[in-house]
Design a protein around this motif. Structure first.
Motif, short mmCIF file in Angstrom:
data_model
loop_
_atom_site.label_atom_id
_atom_site.label_comp_id
_atom_site.label_asym_id
_atom_site.label_seq_id
_atom_site.Cartn_x
_atom_site.Cartn_y
_atom_site.Cartn_z
N PRO A 1 50.87 53.29 -32.79
CA PRO A 1 51.88 54.37 -32.67
C PRO A 1 51.98 54.92 -31.25
CG PRO A 1 50.66 54.62 -34.70
CD PRO A 1 49.99 53.50 -33.95
N GLU A 2 50.86 54.90 -30.53
CA GLU A 2 50.87 55.40 -29.15
C GLU A 2 51.66 54.50 -28.20
OE1 GLU A 2 47.92 57.11 -31.55
OE2 GLU A 2 48.11 54.99 -31.02
N ASP A 3 52.05 53.33 -28.66
CA ASP A 3 52.88 52.43 -27.85
C ASP A 3 54.35 52.76 -27.97
OD1 ASP A 3 50.69 49.77 -28.84
OD2 ASP A 3 50.69 50.85 -26.92
N THR A 4 54.70 53.71 -28.81
CA THR A 4 56.10 54.12 -28.94
C THR A 4 56.60 54.63 -27.60
OG1 THR A 4 55.91 54.68 -31.29
CG2 THR A 4 57.65 55.78 -30.02
N ALA A 5 57.67 53.99 -27.11
CA ALA A 5 58.16 54.30 -25.77
C ALA A 5 59.44 53.54 -25.50
CB ALA A 5 57.11 53.92 -24.71
N ILE A 6 60.11 53.91 -24.44
CA ILE A 6 61.17 53.09 -23.88
C ILE A 6 60.52 52.19 -22.85
CG2 ILE A 6 63.34 53.03 -22.62
CD1 ILE A 6 63.91 55.84 -23.66
N TYR A 7 60.73 50.90 -23.00
CA TYR A 7 60.13 49.92 -22.09
C TYR A 7 61.20 49.46 -21.10
CZ TYR A 7 55.90 49.81 -24.83
OH TYR A 7 54.72 50.17 -25.44
N TYR A 8 60.85 49.54 -19.83
CA TYR A 8 61.77 49.19 -18.76
C TYR A 8 61.25 47.98 -17.98
CZ TYR A 8 63.57 53.99 -19.33
OH TYR A 8 64.10 55.16 -19.82
N CYS A 9 62.17 47.14 -17.55
CA CYS A 9 61.77 46.10 -16.61
C CYS A 9 62.31 46.46 -15.23
CB CYS A 9 62.27 44.72 -17.05
SG CYS A 9 64.04 44.55 -17.19
N ALA A 10 61.62 45.96 -14.23
CA ALA A 10 61.96 46.27 -12.85
C ALA A 10 61.70 45.06 -11.98
CB ALA A 10 61.12 47.46 -12.37
N ALA A 11 62.33 45.07 -10.80
CA ALA A 11 62.18 43.94 -9.89
C ALA A 11 62.17 44.43 -8.45
CB ALA A 11 63.31 42.93 -10.09
N ASP A 12 61.50 43.67 -7.63
CA ASP A 12 61.49 43.96 -6.20
C ASP A 12 61.23 42.67 -5.45
OD1 ASP A 12 59.74 45.22 -3.59
OD2 ASP A 12 61.57 46.23 -4.19
N GLY A 13 61.85 42.57 -4.28
CA GLY A 13 61.64 41.38 -3.47
C GLY A 13 62.79 41.13 -2.54
N PRO A 14 63.00 39.93 -2.07
CA PRO A 14 62.15 38.77 -2.37
C PRO A 14 60.96 38.65 -1.42
CG PRO A 14 64.05 38.09 -1.09
CD PRO A 14 64.20 39.58 -1.32
N TYR A 15 59.94 38.00 -1.93
CA TYR A 15 58.75 37.61 -1.17
C TYR A 15 58.04 38.80 -0.52
CZ TYR A 15 60.79 32.94 -1.59
OH TYR A 15 61.35 31.78 -2.07
N THR A 16 58.03 39.93 -1.21
CA THR A 16 57.35 41.10 -0.67
C THR A 16 56.00 41.28 -1.34
OG1 THR A 16 58.65 42.40 -2.24
CG2 THR A 16 59.40 42.38 0.04
N MET A 17 55.11 41.95 -0.63
CA MET A 17 53.75 42.19 -1.12
C MET A 17 53.47 43.68 -1.10
SD MET A 17 52.53 39.30 -2.03
CE MET A 17 50.79 39.62 -2.21
N LYS A 18 53.36 44.26 -2.26
CA LYS A 18 53.01 45.67 -2.45
C LYS A 18 52.04 45.71 -3.63
CE LYS A 18 57.77 47.07 -1.31
NZ LYS A 18 58.98 47.77 -1.81
N PRO A 19 51.42 46.85 -3.88
CA PRO A 19 50.57 46.93 -5.08
C PRO A 19 51.36 46.70 -6.37
CG PRO A 19 50.01 48.67 -3.57
CD PRO A 19 51.26 48.02 -3.01
N TYR A 20 52.59 47.21 -6.42
CA TYR A 20 53.51 47.03 -7.54
C TYR A 20 52.96 47.61 -8.84
CZ TYR A 20 56.73 44.35 -4.78
OH TYR A 20 57.64 43.98 -3.84
N THR A 21 52.24 48.70 -8.74
CA THR A 21 51.78 49.42 -9.93
C THR A 21 52.43 50.79 -10.06
OG1 THR A 21 49.87 50.27 -8.72
CG2 THR A 21 49.55 48.24 -9.98
N GLU A 22 53.37 51.08 -9.18
CA GLU A 22 54.07 52.36 -9.23
C GLU A 22 55.57 52.13 -9.23
OE1 GLU A 22 50.65 54.79 -6.67
OE2 GLU A 22 52.76 54.86 -6.08
N ALA A 23 56.28 53.01 -9.92
CA ALA A 23 57.71 52.83 -10.10
C ALA A 23 58.47 52.82 -8.77
CB ALA A 23 58.25 53.95 -11.00
N GLY A 24 58.01 53.62 -7.83
CA GLY A 24 58.69 53.71 -6.55
C GLY A 24 58.63 52.44 -5.72
N GLN A 25 57.83 51.49 -6.14
CA GLN A 25 57.69 50.24 -5.40
C GLN A 25 58.68 49.17 -5.85
OE1 GLN A 25 53.55 49.71 -6.26
NE2 GLN A 25 52.88 50.95 -4.53
N TYR A 26 59.50 49.50 -6.83
CA TYR A 26 60.50 48.57 -7.35
C TYR A 26 61.90 49.06 -7.01
CZ TYR A 26 56.79 46.40 -10.12
OH TYR A 26 55.65 45.74 -10.51
N ALA A 27 62.74 48.13 -6.56
CA ALA A 27 64.08 48.50 -6.13
C ALA A 27 65.11 48.46 -7.25
CB ALA A 27 64.53 47.55 -5.01
#
Length: 125
Positions: free
Chosen positions: A87-113
Motif C-alpha cells: 500500500p505504501e507504493d501508492t503513488a503517481i509514477y513519473y518517467c524522466a530523461a536527460d542527456g545525451p551522453y551526460t554524467m550526473k548522479p541522476y538521483t534527484e529530479a532537478g537532474q532530469y530535463a
C-alpha cells in the motif's frame, strides 16, 4: 521530446506491475532514463534509473529489491517492474530523461530535463 508513461492501475498488495515509458524525440540508448514517484503528501522521490552506459541506478537496497528498470532500445521504451506491491507504493509514477551522453548522479529530479505526465498506481491491502 515526449515521454508517455503507462501501465498504472489499481491492484492488491502482493501484486506486480510493469510500468512503461515510451519516448519520442530522443534516442533512449543515449539518454539516462529515470523513474520517480510521488506518494500522497510526499515529495517526489527517485526510484530507479538506467544510464546511457547501461548501468542501473537504485536509491537504496529497498528499491533494488522490488523495483527493476529495463530498457528496449528498439521500442525506445523504458520499463519499471514492481513486484510484491505494498500500500505504501501508492503513488503517481513519473518517467524522466536527460542527456545525451551526460554524467550526473541522476538521483534527484532537478537532474532530469524531460518529464512524462505520470501514471497512477493504487495498491490496496
Amino acid at each position: 521530446v515526449q515521454l508517455q508513461a503507462s501501465g498504472g492501475g489499481s491492484v492488491q498488495a502482493g501484486d506486480s506491475l510493469r510500468l512503461a515509458c515510451a519516448a519520442s524525440g530522443l534516442t533512449t540508448s543515449t539518454y539516462t532514463m529515470g523513474w520517480f514517484r510521488q506518494r500522497p503528501e510526499k515529495e517526489r522521490e527517485f526510484v530507479a534509473g538506467r544510464r546511457w552506459t547501461g548501468r542501473d541506478i537504485y536509491d537504496g537496497d529497498s528499491m533494488k529489491g522490488r523495483f527493476t528498470i529495463s530498457r528496449d532500445n528498439l521500442k525506445e521504451t523504458v520499463y519499471l517492474q514492481v513486484n510484491n506491491l505494498e500500500p505504501e507504493d501508492t503513488a503517481i509514477y513519473y518517467c524522466a530523461a536527460d542527456g545525451p551522453y551526460t554524467m550526473k548522479p541522476y538521483t534527484e529530479a532537478g537532474q532530469y530535463a524531460y518529464w512524462g505526465q505520470g501514471t497512477l498506481v493504487t495498491v490496496s491491502s
